[in-house]
Each structure stands twice: as C-alpha cells, then as structure tokens.
Design a protein around this motif. Sequence first.
Motif, PDB file in Angstrom:
ATOM      1  N   SER A 126      40.529  30.793  37.146  1.00 31.02           N
ATOM      2  CA  SER A 126      41.307  30.304  38.276  1.00 31.02           C
ATOM      3  C   SER A 126      40.483  29.478  39.237  1.00 31.02           C
ATOM      4  O   SER A 126      39.360  29.838  39.598  1.00 31.02           O
ATOM      5  N   SER A 127      41.076  28.391  39.686  1.00 31.01           N
ATOM      6  CA  SER A 127      40.516  27.631  40.793  1.00 31.01           C
ATOM      7  C   SER A 127      40.494  28.512  42.041  1.00 31.01           C
ATOM      8  O   SER A 127      41.401  29.314  42.283  1.00 31.01           O
ATOM      9  N   SER A 128      39.437  28.367  42.853  1.00 35.02           N
ATOM     10  CA  SER A 128      39.334  29.160  44.070  1.00 35.02           C
ATOM     11  C   SER A 128      40.511  28.873  44.992  1.00 35.02           C
ATOM     12  O   SER A 128      40.897  27.725  45.190  1.00 35.02           O
ATOM     13  N   GLY A 129      41.077  29.923  45.558  1.00 30.19           N
ATOM     14  CA  GLY A 129      42.239  29.802  46.435  1.00 30.19           C
ATOM     15  C   GLY A 129      42.987  31.117  46.470  1.00 30.19           C
ATOM     16  O   GLY A 129      42.488  32.151  46.011  1.00 30.19           O
ATOM     17  N   THR A 130      44.196  31.093  46.997  1.00 31.04           N
ATOM     18  CA  THR A 130      44.991  32.312  47.102  1.00 31.04           C
ATOM     19  C   THR A 130      45.249  32.944  45.738  1.00 31.04           C
ATOM     20  O   THR A 130      45.373  34.168  45.626  1.00 31.04           O
ATOM     21  N   ALA A 131      45.310  32.125  44.697  1.00 30.01           N
ATOM     22  CA  ALA A 131      45.570  32.653  43.350  1.00 30.01           C
ATOM     23  C   ALA A 131      44.543  33.699  42.951  1.00 30.01           C
ATOM     24  O   ALA A 131      44.870  34.648  42.221  1.00 30.01           O
ATOM     25  N   THR A 132      43.305  33.563  43.405  1.00 27.61           N
ATOM     26  CA  THR A 132      42.276  34.538  43.019  1.00 27.61           C
ATOM     27  C   THR A 132      42.602  35.916  43.591  1.00 27.61           C
ATOM     28  O   THR A 132      42.388  36.932  42.935  1.00 27.61           O
ATOM     29  N   LEU A 133      43.117  35.954  44.819  1.00 34.18           N
ATOM     30  CA  LEU A 133      43.495  37.234  45.414  1.00 34.18           C
ATOM     31  C   LEU A 133      44.756  37.789  44.751  1.00 34.18           C
ATOM     32  O   LEU A 133      44.864  38.996  44.502  1.00 34.18           O
ATOM     33  N   GLU A 134      45.702  36.923  44.439  1.00 33.17           N
ATOM     34  CA  GLU A 134      46.915  37.364  43.754  1.00 33.17           C
ATOM     35  C   GLU A 134      46.564  37.963  42.385  1.00 33.17           C
ATOM     36  O   GLU A 134      47.106  39.010  42.004  1.00 33.17           O
ATOM     37  N   LEU A 135      45.674  37.320  41.665  1.00 35.52           N
ATOM     38  CA  LEU A 135      45.242  37.853  40.370  1.00 35.52           C
ATOM     39  C   LEU A 135      44.576  39.211  40.538  1.00 35.52           C
ATOM     40  O   LEU A 135      44.770  40.114  39.717  1.00 35.52           O
ATOM     41  N   ALA A 136      43.788  39.378  41.597  1.00 41.26           N
ATOM     42  CA  ALA A 136      43.139  40.663  41.838  1.00 41.26           C
ATOM     43  C   ALA A 136      44.170  41.750  42.104  1.00 41.26           C
ATOM     44  O   ALA A 136      44.033  42.888  41.626  1.00 41.26           O
ATOM     45  N   LEU A 137      45.223  41.423  42.849  1.00 42.62           N
ATOM     46  CA  LEU A 137      46.267  42.420  43.128  1.00 42.62           C
ATOM     47  C   LEU A 137      47.075  42.744  41.876  1.00 42.62           C
ATOM     48  O   LEU A 137      47.595  43.852  41.735  1.00 42.62           O
ATOM     49  N   PHE A 138      47.185  41.794  40.963  1.00 43.04           N
ATOM     50  CA  PHE A 138      47.802  42.067  39.655  1.00 43.04           C
ATOM     51  C   PHE A 138      46.807  42.723  38.699  1.00 43.04           C
ATOM     52  O   PHE A 138      47.159  43.067  37.574  1.00 43.04           O
ATOM     53  N   GLU A 139      45.554  42.850  39.141  1.00 44.08           N
ATOM     54  CA  GLU A 139      44.460  43.456  38.370  1.00 44.08           C
ATOM     55  C   GLU A 139      44.179  42.713  37.065  1.00 44.08           C
ATOM     56  O   GLU A 139      43.976  43.314  36.006  1.00 44.08           O
ATOM     57  N   VAL A 140      44.153  41.391  37.176  1.00 41.13           N
ATOM     58  CA  VAL A 140      43.798  40.542  36.043  1.00 41.13           C
ATOM     59  C   VAL A 140      42.329  40.140  36.188  1.00 41.13           C
ATOM     60  O   VAL A 140      41.963  39.494  37.167  1.00 41.13           O
ATOM     61  N   PRO A 141      41.460  40.507  35.257  1.00 34.11           N
ATOM     62  CA  PRO A 141      40.063  40.057  35.336  1.00 34.11           C
ATOM     63  C   PRO A 141      40.007  38.538  35.285  1.00 34.11           C
ATOM     64  O   PRO A 141      40.797  37.899  34.591  1.00 34.11           O
ATOM     65  N   GLN A 142      39.051  37.966  36.022  1.00 29.00           N
ATOM     66  CA  GLN A 142      39.069  36.512  36.162  1.00 29.00           C
ATOM     67  C   GLN A 142      37.676  35.932  36.368  1.00 29.00           C
ATOM     68  O   GLN A 142      36.756  36.608  36.832  1.00 29.00           O
ATOM     69  N   ILE A 143      37.577  34.658  36.030  1.00 29.14           N
ATOM     70  CA  ILE A 143      36.439  33.821  36.386  1.00 29.14           C
ATOM     71  C   ILE A 143      36.946  32.790  37.384  1.00 29.14           C
ATOM     72  O   ILE A 143      37.969  32.139  37.145  1.00 29.14           O
ATOM     73  N   VAL A 144      36.273  32.665  38.518  1.00 25.44           N
ATOM     74  CA  VAL A 144      36.675  31.707  39.547  1.00 25.44           C
ATOM     75  C   VAL A 144      35.858  30.424  39.363  1.00 25.44           C
ATOM     76  O   VAL A 144      34.638  30.476  39.169  1.00 25.44           O
ATOM     77  N   ILE A 145      36.565  29.293  39.436  1.00 27.22           N
ATOM     78  CA  ILE A 145      35.890  28.013  39.237  1.00 27.22           C
ATOM     79  C   ILE A 145      36.263  27.070  40.374  1.00 27.22           C
ATOM     80  O   ILE A 145      37.295  27.209  41.019  1.00 27.22           O
ATOM     81  N   TYR A 146      35.385  26.101  40.633  1.00 22.02           N
ATOM     82  CA  TYR A 146      35.754  25.031  41.561  1.00 22.02           C
ATOM     83  C   TYR A 146      34.785  23.874  41.410  1.00 22.02           C
ATOM     84  O   TYR A 146      33.574  24.067  41.316  1.00 22.02           O
ATOM     85  N   LYS A 147      35.361  22.664  41.382  1.00 25.55           N
ATOM     86  CA  LYS A 147      34.546  21.459  41.281  1.00 25.55           C
ATOM     87  C   LYS A 147      35.181  20.361  42.130  1.00 25.55           C
ATOM     88  O   LYS A 147      36.384  20.136  42.066  1.00 25.55           O
ATOM     89  N   THR A 148      34.350  19.723  42.937  1.00 23.51           N
ATOM     90  CA  THR A 148      34.806  18.612  43.754  1.00 23.51           C
ATOM     91  C   THR A 148      33.762  17.515  43.680  1.00 23.51           C
ATOM     92  O   THR A 148      32.793  17.616  42.927  1.00 23.51           O
ATOM     93  N   SER A 149      33.933  16.470  44.456  1.00 25.86           N
ATOM     94  CA  SER A 149      32.949  15.396  44.435  1.00 25.86           C
ATOM     95  C   SER A 149      31.622  15.898  45.008  1.00 25.86           C
ATOM     96  O   SER A 149      31.610  16.775  45.876  1.00 25.86           O
ATOM     97  N   PRO A 150      30.497  15.370  44.545  1.00 24.06           N
ATOM     98  CA  PRO A 150      29.194  15.806  45.059  1.00 24.06           C
ATOM     99  C   PRO A 150      29.084  15.671  46.572  1.00 24.06           C
ATOM    100  O   PRO A 150      28.520  16.548  47.242  1.00 24.06           O
ATOM    101  N   LEU A 151      29.643  14.593  47.140  1.00 27.53           N
ATOM    102  CA  LEU A 151      29.569  14.394  48.590  1.00 27.53           C
ATOM    103  C   LEU A 151      30.355  15.465  49.330  1.00 27.53           C
ATOM    104  O   LEU A 151      29.868  16.045  50.305  1.00 27.53           O
TER     105      LEU A 151
END
Length: 245
Positions: A126-151
């Motif tokens: 999951s991309s970092s955001g509210t979804a990560t907390l929702e997944l935790a409340l559903f008790e789904v194990p997860q890897i959090v990812i995020y990528k943006t521009s270097p700047l």
Amino acid sequence: KILRDKADLFFVILPFERDFYKNLDTPCQYVGHPLVEIIPENKSDIPAEVQRIGLFPGSRKQEIEKHLPTLLTFAASQKEYSFVIAGVSHIPNSFYLNTIDRYAPNIDIVYDKPYEVMRSIDFAISSSGTATLELALFEVPQIVIYKTSPLSFMIAKRLVKTKYISLVNLIAQNEVVPELLQDAFNELALHEYFQKMKTLEHRQATSTKYKSIRKELGQGTASAQVAQSLVQFLEQQSTNPTTSS
C-alpha cells in the motif's frame, strides 16, 4: 500555536496528536479515531497461507504513475498468487488498463470499493496514507511504499522530522510494517520482504501488533464524544456568552 490561540476547544483523533498538543497547553480532547467505529474488530482466524494480494497504489495520478509499474512487475513475478488493484474511478479506466497490459495482464481491478478489497485479501502492498491504517484495522499484513520526485522528497525530509511516514508505525512509535521509500521501493525489496512476511508466524505477530494499535485508537465512540462535548460547550456559551472568545 495558532489553534491554541484561536480555538476554544478542539478534538484530535491520533495518539501522537494528543501528546503533541498536550505539551502546548491547548484545550485539546483526544476522542480516538472514527475508523474504529466503521471497521469492526477482526474475529476470523488467520489463513494458513497467503493466496490473494491487494495492491493500493494511491489515489492521485502522480502517485499511481510512480507506484503501479513496480507493483505490477512484482505481481508478474509471483504467478502462484492472485492480485487485485484497489482503483479509483476519478482516474481514467484506460490509464490502469494500459499499465496492466504492459506489465501484468489478467490482474483484477476493483474501483471505489477499498473495504471490499481489504476484506478479500491476505496481504497488501500500500501507498502511504489512510489506507495503511485501514488495512491495519482489517488486520491485513502489509508493506508500505511511497515514491515521489527527488526534489519533493528532499524538501519533505527537511521539513518533516519523523522516523516513520505510515500511520501504522507513527501510532505504534515502532516499525510494525516495513516502509520502502524512494529507491528502496523496487521489485527485489518487495520480493525479499514478502518472502519473510508471508509466513504464518510473521502474520500472527503482525496481527497482535495491529490489535494493540486498535486499542490505542479508542473504543469506537469518537463521533459521540465530539457531539456530546459540542452540545455541552454550546450550552455553556448560551448561558454565559461573555466567556466566549
């Protein structure tokens, strides 16, 4: 400080907000998180094996452009599992489908029903955001990812001084789930973490940590607490209007 000087009272929904504002001597009330009211505690047994994996690339086009190709490349290398993308309908359908066709055909996509996806999966990326907390409340194990521009990432690193970016880890003040940011988000890293995290033992341990996070987020009465406090406050103001700022 602006809130402290401008507000008579205000409500926060995250434990680290409570601790932060407490040090500023603010009229702050911690009510817990409203998601606890919406997502019931998981009473199901943890499945013996991972079979279905959910991909949550984000809700903004620039996030999806950065995340989806790597997620689909990973999915294409894991043919023994089924995958589903949690899509959003404000992004053109063709954008998802063209990307899927290039990297990993025959992957399901479900639009605007993230909870339906979360209930149907055994693991998530999951991309970092509210979804990560929702997944935790559903008790789904997860890897959090995020990528943006270097700047953008460099500016964020200068402005935000936190050890973690995901709500799950911020609430726990510990690494409950791994965070793969920028160049660390790649197919090899996803494969290595997934191999470790898909074991039943690891998923059981993650479930236990998720339950502790749920306890930190209150008893599922945030809405009622806010409503009751507002009524009491307004009643006080109506009987003694000179105390209002």
